[in-house]
Scaffold this motif. Sequence first.
Motif, PDB file in Angstrom:
ATOM      1  N   TYR A 400       2.037 -36.607  -0.976  1.00  0.00           N
ATOM      2  CA  TYR A 400       1.457 -35.440  -1.643  1.00  0.00           C
ATOM      3  C   TYR A 400       2.403 -34.926  -2.728  1.00  0.00           C
ATOM      4  O   TYR A 400       1.971 -34.633  -3.852  1.00  0.00           O
ATOM      5  CB  TYR A 400       1.167 -34.346  -0.623  1.00  0.00           C
ATOM      6  N   ARG A 404       1.552 -34.859  -6.736  1.00  0.00           N
ATOM      7  CA  ARG A 404       1.160 -33.486  -7.089  1.00  0.00           C
ATOM      8  C   ARG A 404       1.500 -33.130  -8.539  1.00  0.00           C
ATOM      9  O   ARG A 404       0.939 -32.178  -9.097  1.00  0.00           O
ATOM     10  CB  ARG A 404       1.864 -32.508  -6.151  1.00  0.00           C
ATOM     11  N   TYR A 405       2.392 -33.865  -9.137  1.00  0.00           N
ATOM     12  CA  TYR A 405       2.840 -33.530 -10.489  1.00  0.00           C
ATOM     13  C   TYR A 405       2.441 -34.622 -11.464  1.00  0.00           C
ATOM     14  O   TYR A 405       2.372 -35.802 -11.102  1.00  0.00           O
ATOM     15  CB  TYR A 405       4.364 -33.353 -10.509  1.00  0.00           C
ATOM     16  N   PRO A 426       3.044 -26.881  -0.237  1.00  0.00           N
ATOM     17  CA  PRO A 426       1.669 -27.207  -0.663  1.00  0.00           C
ATOM     18  C   PRO A 426       0.910 -28.114   0.289  1.00  0.00           C
ATOM     19  O   PRO A 426      -0.275 -27.884   0.554  1.00  0.00           O
ATOM     20  CB  PRO A 426       1.881 -27.872  -2.030  1.00  0.00           C
ATOM     21  N   VAL A 427       1.551 -29.157   0.811  1.00  0.00           N
ATOM     22  CA  VAL A 427       0.813 -30.067   1.682  1.00  0.00           C
ATOM     23  C   VAL A 427       0.481 -29.400   3.007  1.00  0.00           C
ATOM     24  O   VAL A 427      -0.611 -29.608   3.565  1.00  0.00           O
ATOM     25  CB  VAL A 427       1.582 -31.393   1.904  1.00  0.00           C
ATOM     26  N   HIS A 491      -2.714 -35.698  -9.948  1.00  0.00           N
ATOM     27  CA  HIS A 491      -2.216 -34.343  -9.706  1.00  0.00           C
ATOM     28  C   HIS A 491      -3.320 -33.296  -9.887  1.00  0.00           C
ATOM     29  O   HIS A 491      -3.247 -32.210  -9.293  1.00  0.00           O
ATOM     30  CB  HIS A 491      -1.037 -34.024 -10.636  1.00  0.00           C
ATOM     31  N   SER A 494      -4.701 -32.678  -6.471  1.00  0.00           N
ATOM     32  CA  SER A 494      -3.819 -31.843  -5.643  1.00  0.00           C
ATOM     33  C   SER A 494      -3.999 -30.372  -5.976  1.00  0.00           C
ATOM     34  O   SER A 494      -4.128 -29.533  -5.080  1.00  0.00           O
ATOM     35  CB  SER A 494      -2.355 -32.240  -5.860  1.00  0.00           C
ATOM     36  N   HIS A 495      -3.993 -30.046  -7.254  1.00  0.00           N
ATOM     37  CA  HIS A 495      -4.153 -28.646  -7.663  1.00  0.00           C
ATOM     38  C   HIS A 495      -5.511 -28.104  -7.225  1.00  0.00           C
ATOM     39  O   HIS A 495      -5.623 -26.943  -6.798  1.00  0.00           O
ATOM     40  CB  HIS A 495      -3.984 -28.524  -9.176  1.00  0.00           C
ATOM     41  N   GLU A 498      -5.487 -27.246  -3.504  1.00  0.00           N
ATOM     42  CA  GLU A 498      -4.775 -25.995  -3.233  1.00  0.00           C
ATOM     43  C   GLU A 498      -5.631 -24.786  -3.609  1.00  0.00           C
ATOM     44  O   GLU A 498      -5.647 -23.771  -2.889  1.00  0.00           O
ATOM     45  CB  GLU A 498      -3.437 -25.997  -3.970  1.00  0.00           C
TER      46      GLU A 498
END
Length: 554
Positions: A400, A404-405, A426-427, A491, A494-495, A498
């Motif tokens: 993750y 994520r970036y 975050p994860v 990424h 991932s965002h 969240e």
Amino acid sequence: MTPAELAEVVLAAAHAVFDERGLDRAALPAQTTVERPRNPDHGDYASTLALQLSKKVGVPPRELAAALAEQLGRAPGIKSVEIAGPGFLNIRLDAAAAGQLARSIVEAGPAYGRSDTLAGQRINLEFVSANPTGPVHIGGVRWAAVGDALSRLLRATGADVGTEYYFNDAGSQIDRFARSLLAAAKGEPAPEDGYGGAYIAEIAAEVVKKRPDVLDLSDDAAQEVFRVEGVQLMFAEIRSSLRDFGVEFDTYFNEKDLHDRGELEQALARLREQGHVFESEGATWLRTTDFGDDKDRVLRKSNGEWTYFAADCAYYLDKRERGFERVVIMLGADHHGYIGRMKAMAACFGDDPARTLEILIGQLVNLVRDGAPVRMSKRAGTVVTLEDLVDAIGVDASRYALARYSSDSPIDIDVELWTRATRDNPVYYVQYVAARTASVNRNAAEVGLTRGDAADFHAELLDHEKENELLKALAAFPSVVAAAAELRAPHRLSHYLEDLAQAYHRFYDNCRILPRGDEEVTDLHRARLWLNDATRVVIANGLRLLGVSAPERM
């Protein structure tokens, strides 16, 4: 109503308007899309179809938008349609239509978010491809996480993807590796240009165990044994560590095979046919400057040895001849100089590099502990390895964090942050939603609350502000997946996850899902359970695309 279903309603309205006005239906697209407005006050969805069609049919965009709005206003599930700016359509759904999305998601299950936006594309995706001279270092691990997530995203959007690891088992670095193993087996220091680290001694000992007579051979013969056996052992370890990380490749391609099968000669012949090969100073060159490279490149040295670039040419041609229309290669931060020469090479073969070749560059990764970078591995001696990262924060957090970036940004992975069981990890924050939704379902079963059949689902009851926010977030998932695949940007997913986790927590805090005490189970409880379960589906689907688990308990 899903975004795809609403898009079909918008297109149907356009067909009706064109029929009413006698406009040429040939101007209508086969499909259209709707998007979420950045400002939620502008509605649930926005369509630009009127703007797209106005010039084609000679009708002012606002006039066409007004006709579409009137037609859409008659459609079931549409609460209102407003015209904004030069001809945007801002659409609001009624509560029942909006809430039906929860049922659609639950019924779709793992299929929700998948699409055919990239259908028909055949893509070769090469990543990691670390030399078999040592364990996978943390930069290679970044590509393992990002590359594997990207392959999952591409497949989820309909592309035919072949993942590939290029196994550099030929060349001078392998010779240095073999000399290092031989020195370690003899108890001698590593050669000046060789490899250090405890793993060298470990592999050397394994080779000796397998071939007890190796040290009785001449140095040249012994070095060849260490080359063959050592490379096999090192690569088996690399494959094993990647497998434990959740990454398997469709193809493991040996560079040596290019040489053994004569593919370098074949590539050279093809390039000669295209007219871009020339001889100078006893060497064979490719005139890559014809296509923007900063200098021409040597294919074969004056002593007859092939260059690494010649192998790159043969490997690219091999991929293309295997039927891949697009070759995507993920390279490390020190490979920026490769882009120009590789693009020029593709052009020398007669390809359009903008269409057939894509090179992604990943920036550096640091593992940080107590505010300071972890400089080296206990085992590798000079770099932080995949095993070091996994030992520090685990597989899920590693995958993750690395995905994520944006891959073109350097990142520091803070051990304390990524092992913390708090919302700022975050994860943990996303996986906690997966676990909470599962917990809600278990608790619901204990009090006799079930979703019931779809016929018992009263979607119109999901009219709370926080329910609407969560539904909007869930509806965005397919478009996020499509954009992440198209832009090669895991990424973004991932965002999104969240943000979705935040929307679920707000819903959970404001909308009671389970009945209290002896409270009777109502249709509202059941409707909210549908929404809870839809959230679990999307969280699980999103995490799966990143190669991360969606736990039922934490």
